[in-house]
Design a protein around this motif. Structure first.
Motif, PDB file in Angstrom:
ATOM      1  N   VAL A  75      48.524  63.588  30.665  1.00  0.00           N
ATOM      2  CA  VAL A  75      49.646  62.936  31.364  1.00  0.00           C
ATOM      3  C   VAL A  75      49.398  62.966  32.870  1.00  0.00           C
ATOM      4  O   VAL A  75      49.589  61.983  33.584  1.00  0.00           O
ATOM      5  CB  VAL A  75      50.984  63.640  31.035  1.00  0.00           C
ATOM      6  CG1 VAL A  75      52.126  62.994  31.787  1.00  0.00           C
ATOM      7  CG2 VAL A  75      51.253  63.601  29.548  1.00  0.00           C
ATOM      8  N   LEU A  76      48.901  64.106  33.351  1.00  0.00           N
ATOM      9  CA  LEU A  76      48.621  64.261  34.775  1.00  0.00           C
ATOM     10  C   LEU A  76      47.543  63.270  35.235  1.00  0.00           C
ATOM     11  O   LEU A  76      47.683  62.610  36.262  1.00  0.00           O
ATOM     12  CB  LEU A  76      48.151  65.696  35.023  1.00  0.00           C
ATOM     13  CG  LEU A  76      48.261  66.212  36.443  1.00  0.00           C
ATOM     14  CD1 LEU A  76      49.720  66.367  36.824  1.00  0.00           C
ATOM     15  CD2 LEU A  76      47.542  67.544  36.574  1.00  0.00           C
ATOM     16  N   PHE A  79      46.776  60.451  34.129  1.00  0.00           N
ATOM     17  CA  PHE A  79      47.274  59.078  34.190  1.00  0.00           C
ATOM     18  C   PHE A  79      48.069  58.830  35.448  1.00  0.00           C
ATOM     19  O   PHE A  79      48.188  57.707  35.917  1.00  0.00           O
ATOM     20  CB  PHE A  79      48.207  58.812  33.007  1.00  0.00           C
ATOM     21  CG  PHE A  79      47.519  58.134  31.884  1.00  0.00           C
ATOM     22  CD1 PHE A  79      46.968  56.878  32.069  1.00  0.00           C
ATOM     23  CD2 PHE A  79      47.418  58.729  30.649  1.00  0.00           C
ATOM     24  CE1 PHE A  79      46.326  56.252  31.040  1.00  0.00           C
ATOM     25  CE2 PHE A  79      46.769  58.116  29.612  1.00  0.00           C
ATOM     26  CZ  PHE A  79      46.216  56.876  29.810  1.00  0.00           C
ATOM     27  N   SER A  80      48.650  59.915  36.001  1.00  0.00           N
ATOM     28  CA  SER A  80      49.627  59.728  37.067  1.00  0.00           C
ATOM     29  C   SER A  80      49.058  59.895  38.463  1.00  0.00           C
ATOM     30  O   SER A  80      49.583  59.329  39.409  1.00  0.00           O
ATOM     31  CB  SER A  80      50.783  60.710  36.879  1.00  0.00           C
ATOM     32  OG  SER A  80      51.310  60.570  35.580  1.00  0.00           O
ATOM     33  N   VAL A  81      47.997  60.690  38.606  1.00  0.00           N
ATOM     34  CA  VAL A  81      47.466  60.891  39.953  1.00  0.00           C
ATOM     35  C   VAL A  81      46.516  59.744  40.276  1.00  0.00           C
ATOM     36  O   VAL A  81      45.517  59.555  39.597  1.00  0.00           O
ATOM     37  CB  VAL A  81      46.726  62.240  40.056  1.00  0.00           C
ATOM     38  CG1 VAL A  81      46.341  62.514  41.499  1.00  0.00           C
ATOM     39  CG2 VAL A  81      47.593  63.355  39.528  1.00  0.00           C
ATOM     40  N   PRO A  82      46.829  58.939  41.294  1.00  0.00           N
ATOM     41  CA  PRO A  82      45.973  57.795  41.608  1.00  0.00           C
ATOM     42  C   PRO A  82      44.571  58.248  42.022  1.00  0.00           C
ATOM     43  O   PRO A  82      44.412  59.316  42.612  1.00  0.00           O
ATOM     44  CB  PRO A  82      46.680  57.126  42.785  1.00  0.00           C
ATOM     45  CG  PRO A  82      48.059  57.636  42.762  1.00  0.00           C
ATOM     46  CD  PRO A  82      48.001  58.992  42.166  1.00  0.00           C
ATOM     47  N   PHE A  96      42.557  57.463  44.348  1.00  0.00           N
ATOM     48  CA  PHE A  96      42.189  57.785  45.729  1.00  0.00           C
ATOM     49  C   PHE A  96      42.734  59.136  46.156  1.00  0.00           C
ATOM     50  O   PHE A  96      42.144  59.806  47.009  1.00  0.00           O
ATOM     51  CB  PHE A  96      42.562  56.686  46.721  1.00  0.00           C
ATOM     52  CG  PHE A  96      43.982  56.202  46.669  1.00  0.00           C
ATOM     53  CD1 PHE A  96      44.428  55.436  45.618  1.00  0.00           C
ATOM     54  CD2 PHE A  96      44.859  56.487  47.694  1.00  0.00           C
ATOM     55  CE1 PHE A  96      45.716  54.977  45.573  1.00  0.00           C
ATOM     56  CE2 PHE A  96      46.155  56.023  47.665  1.00  0.00           C
ATOM     57  CZ  PHE A  96      46.583  55.263  46.597  1.00  0.00           C
ATOM     58  N   VAL A  97      43.842  59.557  45.550  1.00  0.00           N
ATOM     59  CA  VAL A  97      44.354  60.899  45.838  1.00  0.00           C
ATOM     60  C   VAL A  97      43.375  61.944  45.296  1.00  0.00           C
ATOM     61  O   VAL A  97      43.011  62.904  45.987  1.00  0.00           O
ATOM     62  CB  VAL A  97      45.754  61.083  45.222  1.00  0.00           C
ATOM     63  CG1 VAL A  97      46.258  62.492  45.478  1.00  0.00           C
ATOM     64  CG2 VAL A  97      46.723  60.063  45.791  1.00  0.00           C
ATOM     65  N   ARG A 134      42.846  61.824  24.889  1.00  0.00           N
ATOM     66  CA  ARG A 134      44.064  61.639  24.102  1.00  0.00           C
ATOM     67  C   ARG A 134      43.783  60.806  22.850  1.00  0.00           C
ATOM     68  O   ARG A 134      44.215  61.142  21.746  1.00  0.00           O
ATOM     69  CB  ARG A 134      45.098  60.938  24.976  1.00  0.00           C
ATOM     70  CG  ARG A 134      46.460  60.914  24.372  1.00  0.00           C
ATOM     71  CD  ARG A 134      47.389  60.195  25.290  1.00  0.00           C
ATOM     72  NE  ARG A 134      48.307  61.129  25.902  1.00  0.00           N
ATOM     73  CZ  ARG A 134      49.552  60.800  26.244  1.00  0.00           C
ATOM     74  NH1 ARG A 134      49.987  59.592  26.070  1.00  0.00           N
ATOM     75  NH2 ARG A 134      50.346  61.679  26.754  1.00  0.00           N
ATOM     76  N   ALA A 148      38.839  47.459  32.101  1.00  0.00           N
ATOM     77  CA  ALA A 148      39.753  46.841  33.067  1.00  0.00           C
ATOM     78  C   ALA A 148      40.188  47.867  34.113  1.00  0.00           C
ATOM     79  O   ALA A 148      40.253  47.566  35.304  1.00  0.00           O
ATOM     80  CB  ALA A 148      40.965  46.261  32.352  1.00  0.00           C
ATOM     81  N   VAL A 202      37.243  48.630  36.576  1.00  0.00           N
ATOM     82  CA  VAL A 202      37.031  47.680  37.662  1.00  0.00           C
ATOM     83  C   VAL A 202      37.970  47.993  38.829  1.00  0.00           C
ATOM     84  O   VAL A 202      37.548  48.079  39.983  1.00  0.00           O
ATOM     85  CB  VAL A 202      37.243  46.233  37.175  1.00  0.00           C
ATOM     86  CG1 VAL A 202      37.186  45.278  38.343  1.00  0.00           C
ATOM     87  CG2 VAL A 202      36.198  45.877  36.148  1.00  0.00           C
ATOM     88  N   GLY A 203      39.251  48.200  38.510  1.00  0.00           N
ATOM     89  CA  GLY A 203      40.206  48.553  39.559  1.00  0.00           C
ATOM     90  C   GLY A 203      39.810  49.852  40.230  1.00  0.00           C
ATOM     91  O   GLY A 203      39.829  49.965  41.457  1.00  0.00           O
ATOM     92  N   GLY A 204      39.387  50.824  39.404  1.00  0.00           N
ATOM     93  CA  GLY A 204      38.995  52.125  39.930  1.00  0.00           C
ATOM     94  C   GLY A 204      37.775  52.034  40.825  1.00  0.00           C
ATOM     95  O   GLY A 204      37.697  52.709  41.850  1.00  0.00           O
ATOM     96  N   VAL A 220      38.692  50.894  44.355  1.00  0.00           N
ATOM     97  CA  VAL A 220      39.310  51.940  45.159  1.00  0.00           C
ATOM     98  C   VAL A 220      38.311  53.038  45.496  1.00  0.00           C
ATOM     99  O   VAL A 220      38.193  53.467  46.646  1.00  0.00           O
ATOM    100  CB  VAL A 220      40.523  52.544  44.418  1.00  0.00           C
ATOM    101  CG1 VAL A 220      41.169  53.618  45.254  1.00  0.00           C
ATOM    102  CG2 VAL A 220      41.521  51.457  44.081  1.00  0.00           C
TER     103      VAL A 220
END
Lengths: 313, 303
Positions: free
Chosen positions: A137-138, A140-143, A145-146, A198, A248, A251-253, A256
């Protein structure tokens, strides 16, 4: 298999056509005049007119589209407004860093996610399971770049184990290449580890209840072999299904991560192109990534037959 | 006995409150909403107030801001709780005000994409003629990776809040359309829908009364996840410098984007907004996970 492959290949044509039309219209309907943009600030009216002629911008929209598609099919992606180079040259020069980053990320992901996913399923309900699920869960939530800046802070600035930013071509030796790639690939792989772990856990958990697992144990197979040979192999189909979705996100990752770690790949090219409104480059990159995406999905569908002989086309 | 007396709605409410992820996620989301609403009262300064004499200060720095007004120069004592950025702006105030943008973008994207997706999905699911065309277009849009599509859309318009919202909505809509369409396709085979058709119910009323209610629970769940992903994508766009400009509104993404150049010396400028961004997304995701388990068990199995 042959006719099925052909049918699937043909089915990608309308999808790619929609992508092409969308990208073409999106950038043709922009407020600015592309000819004026190519000409720059000091171009005269006559020069801009000439550019418009050569690009065919005076033709009706449909003709323009046909010319554009025709050029692309012949491998001519146009000239970059900003870099003043052929877009195809730009892309070729930028492929290596992006491919390297993606490859190392995939290796990290598989090496971390599959074992912890299997372990979580095997020790279902235990604290290991809970940690893995909580991490998922973590993750998935931490972007990305952070995570990237966090890793740079700890491992580059505090511990000085890795370079802060940059890329080393593989031609300069494998060691500096991998040394530069470890942190960005680690940052990028967090979300995939969360996701794949998961998925692996769920599908292994389902398989572990099957009769043939009980049989394998009954005949005295070691637990490692039960997990690796019997459970994981049969759990592979759902895991492979999500690879398309994962691409998908990849690519976004990449866009960044390359930006955070200053890696001169396709992602950084995309950001530079957008910041400079370099439309031919944006169009080419989007088309390229979409084509790869569609092809990957096709490959995934075909790989089912290899992983599960029960599926036949 | 007591639970039998409760209406189905109340029972669902009960299950939701008992679900830990709904509870923790919900409380965190509520706190962040409060922070956004009451931003001016949380001992903040004007988040865009620059101060050249107090640039790039560490967290906890106490100094004097020199503000130029119509009446001349005014000196204001200031405590930089999270330090100041390269223009002397108070990062704490920017982080607090940044919550507004994240929430507005998240909610706007979720509601617009759900409304658009629902209309298109209902049409595609119900009218066979249009289904093929609509779904091919959606397949096409879905084969452009979402962030890339958002970047392409944003490059067309001028940077700003509206273009960022449009850019994030475009890749989200096809996903909602798919969900709604799949629900419609399964619902239209149900006996009560067939009965309604036989009874002569007209299509708009049929969709509204019999099909639409079945989409509500999955769409609430989907909407929560859209909020989370919209917050991340906005942060990414603003961080890359193609989203909302830093001098227009402070957003967690553009605070980090601004802080990039000075990251080696002032890492906290990225870490503070980064942590709160991560916590927010985590809270919304937890809420979504919990809602999925309580509102829509069938949907949970589909994942």
């Amino acid at each position: 298999m042959g006719p099925y492959l052909l049918k699937r290949l043909l089915a990608t044509i309308p999808v790619m056509l929609v992508v092409a039309v969308f990208i073409f219209l999106l950038l043709r309907l922009t407020p600015g005049d592309p000819a004026a943009m190519i000409g720059g600030d000091y171009a005269t009216e006559a020069q801009i007119d000439e550019i418009r002629q050569t690009l065919g911008l005076n033709e009706p929209l449909l003709t323009q589209f046909v010319i554009w598609i025709g050029n692309i099919l012949q491998g001519d992606l146009g000239e970059s407004f900003f870099f003043k180079k052929q877009v195809s040259e730009l892309i070729v020069a930028r492929i290596e860093p992006t491919l390297s980053l993606s490859l190392v990320t995939i290796i990290f992901t598989v090496a971390i996610a599959v074992p912890i996913g299997v372990l979580a399923a095997y020790r279902h309900g235990s604290w290991i399971d809970r940690i893995v699920m909580g991490f998922s869960v973590l993750g998935f939530s931490v972007p990305v770049f952070v995570i990237g800046f966090g890793l740079i802070y700890v491992f580059s600035l505090q511990l000085s184990w890795f370079p802060v930013q940059g890329y080393n071509r593989i031609g300069n030796g494998v060691t500096p290449w991998i040394h530069n790639l470890i942190l960005p690939a680690l940052a990028l792989s967090v979300i995939f580890v969360a996701f794949i772990a998961r998925m692996t856990r769920t599908s292994v958990l389902e398989v572990l209840g099957e009769d043939y697992i009980r049989t394998a144990r009954a005949k005295g197979q070691t637990e490692t072999k039960v997990l690796m040979r019997h459970a994981l192999r049969n759990a592979a189909v759902p895991i492979v299904t999500v690879i398309g979705f994962a691409f998908a996100i990849l690519v976004g990752g990449v866009v960044v991560t390359e930006s955070v770690f200053n890696i001169p790949g396709l992602g950084l090219l995309t950001v530079d192109a957008v910041l400079n409104r370099d439309f031919p480059t944006i169009q080419a990159v989007v088309l390229l990534f979409s084509l790869v995406y569609v092809m990957i999905n096709l490959a995934i569908d075909l790989s089912y037959t290899l992983l599960d002989p029960r599926i036949r086309y | 006995m007591a639970s039998q007396a409760l209406s189905p709605g109340r029972q669902t409410m009960r299950r939701m409150v008992r679900n830990t992820s709904v509870l923790i996620g919900g409380i965190l989301v509520a706190l962040i909403c409060l922070m956004a609403v009451f931003a001016p009262f949380l001992d903040t300064l004007d988040p865009n107030q620059m101060s050249t004499s107090t640039r790039l200060k560490p967290p906890g720095y106490e100094g004097v801001m020199k503000i130029y007004t119509d009446e001349g120069r005014v000196k204001v004592p200031v405590l930089y709780r999270m330090g100041s950025d390269n223009l002397g702006r108070d990062i704490y105030s920017r982080v607090v005000y940044g919550a507004r943008i994240s929430l507005v973008v998240g909610l706007a994207v979720a509601s617009i994409s759900i409304i658009l997706g629902m209309v298109i999905g209902l049409v595609a699911g119900y009218f066979r003629m249009l289904d093929a065309v609509i779904m091919r277009i959606m397949d096409g849009l879905m084969s452009i990776p979402a962030i890339l599509l958002a970047i392409a859309v944003v490059s067309v318009f001028n940077a700003g809040m509206t273009s960022v919202i449009i850019a994030i909505v475009v890749p989200e809509v096809p996903r909602v359309v798919r969900l709604v369409r799949s629900i419609v396709l399964s619902i239209r085979e149900e006996p009560y829908v067939e009965a309604a058709i036989t009874a002569g119910t007209r299509v708009p009323l049929l969709l509204y009364r019999h099909v639409l209610p079945n989409t509500v629970a999955p769409l609430i769940v989907q909407g929560t996840f859209i909020v989370a992903s919209a917050i991340i994508v906005e942060a990414i766009l603003s961080f890359l410098g193609v989203g909302i400009p830093a001098d227009e509104f402070p957003t967690w993404g553009n605070i980090m984007g601004t802080a990039r150049e000075n990251f080696q010396l002032h890492p906290h400028q990225i870490l503070f907004p980064g942590i709160i961004l991560a916590v927010t997304v985590l809270a919304v995701n937890m809420l979504g996970d919990g809602l999925r388990d309580t509102l829509d068990p069938r949907f949970a199995n589909r994942m």
